[in-house]
Design an enzyme around this catalytic site. Structure first.
Site, PDB file in Angstrom:
ATOM      1  N   ASN A   9       0.883  -0.922   0.197  1.00 55.95           N
ATOM      2  CA  ASN A   9      -0.001   0.095   0.083  1.00 55.95           C
ATOM      3  C   ASN A   9       1.092   1.457   0.063  1.00 55.95           C
ATOM      4  OD1 ASN A   9      -1.588   2.082   0.414  1.00 55.95           O
ATOM      5  ND2 ASN A   9      -2.431   1.291   2.432  1.00 55.95           N
ATOM      6  N   LYS A  11       0.075   4.249  -0.317  1.00 52.14           N
ATOM      7  CA  LYS A  11      -0.619   5.398   0.406  1.00 52.14           C
ATOM      8  C   LYS A  11      -0.392   6.535  -0.356  1.00 52.14           C
ATOM      9  CE  LYS A  11      -0.273   3.105   4.798  1.00 52.14           C
ATOM     10  NZ  LYS A  11      -0.287   3.225   6.263  1.00 52.14           N
ATOM     11  N   HIS A  96      -9.617   0.731   5.045  1.00 51.04           N
ATOM     12  CA  HIS A  96      -8.333   0.884   5.647  1.00 51.04           C
ATOM     13  C   HIS A  96      -8.827   1.903   6.886  1.00 51.04           C
ATOM     14  CE1 HIS A  96      -4.254   2.373   6.531  1.00 51.04           C
ATOM     15  NE2 HIS A  96      -3.924   1.217   6.036  1.00 51.04           N
ATOM     16  N   GLU A  98      -7.135   4.345   7.899  1.00 49.48           N
ATOM     17  CA  GLU A  98      -6.777   5.849   7.822  1.00 49.48           C
ATOM     18  C   GLU A  98      -8.008   6.278   7.198  1.00 49.48           C
ATOM     19  OE1 GLU A  98      -3.071   5.227   5.635  1.00 49.48           O
ATOM     20  OE2 GLU A  98      -2.213   4.745   7.502  1.00 49.48           O
ATOM     21  N   GLU A 168      -5.752  -5.825  10.624  1.00 47.12           N
ATOM     22  CA  GLU A 168      -4.904  -4.570  10.983  1.00 47.12           C
ATOM     23  C   GLU A 168      -5.114  -3.885  12.056  1.00 47.12           C
ATOM     24  OE1 GLU A 168      -2.852  -3.200   6.884  1.00 47.12           O
ATOM     25  OE2 GLU A 168      -4.502  -1.974   7.574  1.00 47.12           O
ATOM     26  N   GLY A 174       1.928   1.987  11.275  1.00 48.00           N
ATOM     27  CA  GLY A 174       2.724   3.032  11.396  1.00 48.00           C
ATOM     28  C   GLY A 174       3.551   3.154  12.529  1.00 48.00           C
ATOM     29  N   SER A 214       3.105  -2.352  10.323  1.00 46.15           N
ATOM     30  CA  SER A 214       4.508  -2.382  10.806  1.00 46.15           C
ATOM     31  C   SER A 214       5.270  -3.783  10.221  1.00 46.15           C
ATOM     32  CB  SER A 214       4.780  -2.291  12.179  1.00 46.15           C
ATOM     33  OG  SER A 214       4.403  -0.923  12.574  1.00 46.15           O
TER      34      SER A 214
END
Ligand code: PGA
Length: 260
Positions: A9, A11, A96, A98, A168, A174, A214
């Protein structure tokens, strides 16, 4: 045997055409002379760059980071799943964290996106996961059950098994903080129960489930094959083609070990 899946990904990175070209040149160089028959890569660049990523090295296919929940029409700023398909996209990340966090995506919206992707024969890579606070309250499985329930409540078994699930934990995205193999295995047990109850044991066994958050080459084994996961979703490290190709090498070697 099912291939090990690595989803990259990218991003909102690679800001220019030349950055994309550099990235692709590096990926091609890293892949030169290498074949990983037991591993499949899916690279998800930003939407505007999709058509720059159509000629990927062997072993890689194109994915996207999001889709509109609608086919076409007055939806300013959105990208239709049919546009993605036309650009060569075979899989799309949905839900996701985010997007759940910064774009206030709800389970209901995520479910609509999954439906429209399935309708157009695109694989949804459905992300679910608990926050640090939910984990502290020991609410992880309740949260996962709610997120899964919202999407799978009205899916037939045939539709359900076309989804790739990505576990996730939000606190691992992150952060360089990873769950232990044991913690992921516990979540895997919960998934198996969920899909066995809702469908049957055979489907539960066949669901493709990835770990994300991560992931790096050194941590790959502990969060994937050792934790009974079918692959990984990689954020930051997907910006480094050599890291992705290293992961492919490690996964190929692990597959070869289990085959013997
Ligand atoms: P990360 O991102 O690998 O940078 O933690 C993972 C993700 O967002 O899927």
């Amino acid at each position: 045997m099912r291939p090990f899946l690595i989803v990259g990904n990218l991003k909102m990175n690679l800001l220019t055409r030349s950055e994309c070209e550099k990235y692709l040149a590096l990926l091609r160089k890293e892949m030169t002379g290498k074949r990983f028959p037991s591993v499949k890569g899916i690279l998800c660049p930003p939407t505007i760059h999709l058509t720059r990523f159509t000629h990927l090295p062997e072993g890689w296919s194109l994915g996207a980071q999001d889709t509109a929940p609608e086919r076409s029409g007055a939806f300013t700023g959105e990208t239709s799943p049919l546009m993605l398909k036309d650009a060569g996209v075979g899989a799309v990340i949905v839900g996701h964290s985010e997007r759940r966090q910064y774009s206030a995506e709800t389970d209901e919206l995520i479910s609509r996106k999954v439906h429209i992707l399935l309708k157009h024969l695109i694989t949804p890579v459905l992300c679910i996961g608990e926050t640090a606070e939910e984990r502290r309250r020991e609410a992880t499985t309740d949260v996962l059950e709610q997120q899964l329930g919202a999407v799978f409540q009205d899916l037939s078994p045939m539709q359900a098994e076309k989804i790739t699930l990505a576990y996730e934990p939000r606190w691992a995205i992150g952060t360089d903080v990873l769950p232990t193999t044991e913690e992921i295995l516990q979540v895997k047990v919960f998934f198996r129960k969920f899909f066995t109850t809702r469908y049957d044991a055979r489907l539960a066994e066949r669901m493709e489930i990835l770990y994300g958050g991560s992931v790096t080459a050194p941590t790959l084994g502990a969060v994937s094959w050792e934790a009974d996961m079918n692959g990984v979703l990689v954020g930051r490290d997907s910006l480094f083609p050599h890291a992705l190709v290293k992961m492919m090498e490690l996964a190929e070697a692990a597959k070869a070990r289990t085959a013997h």
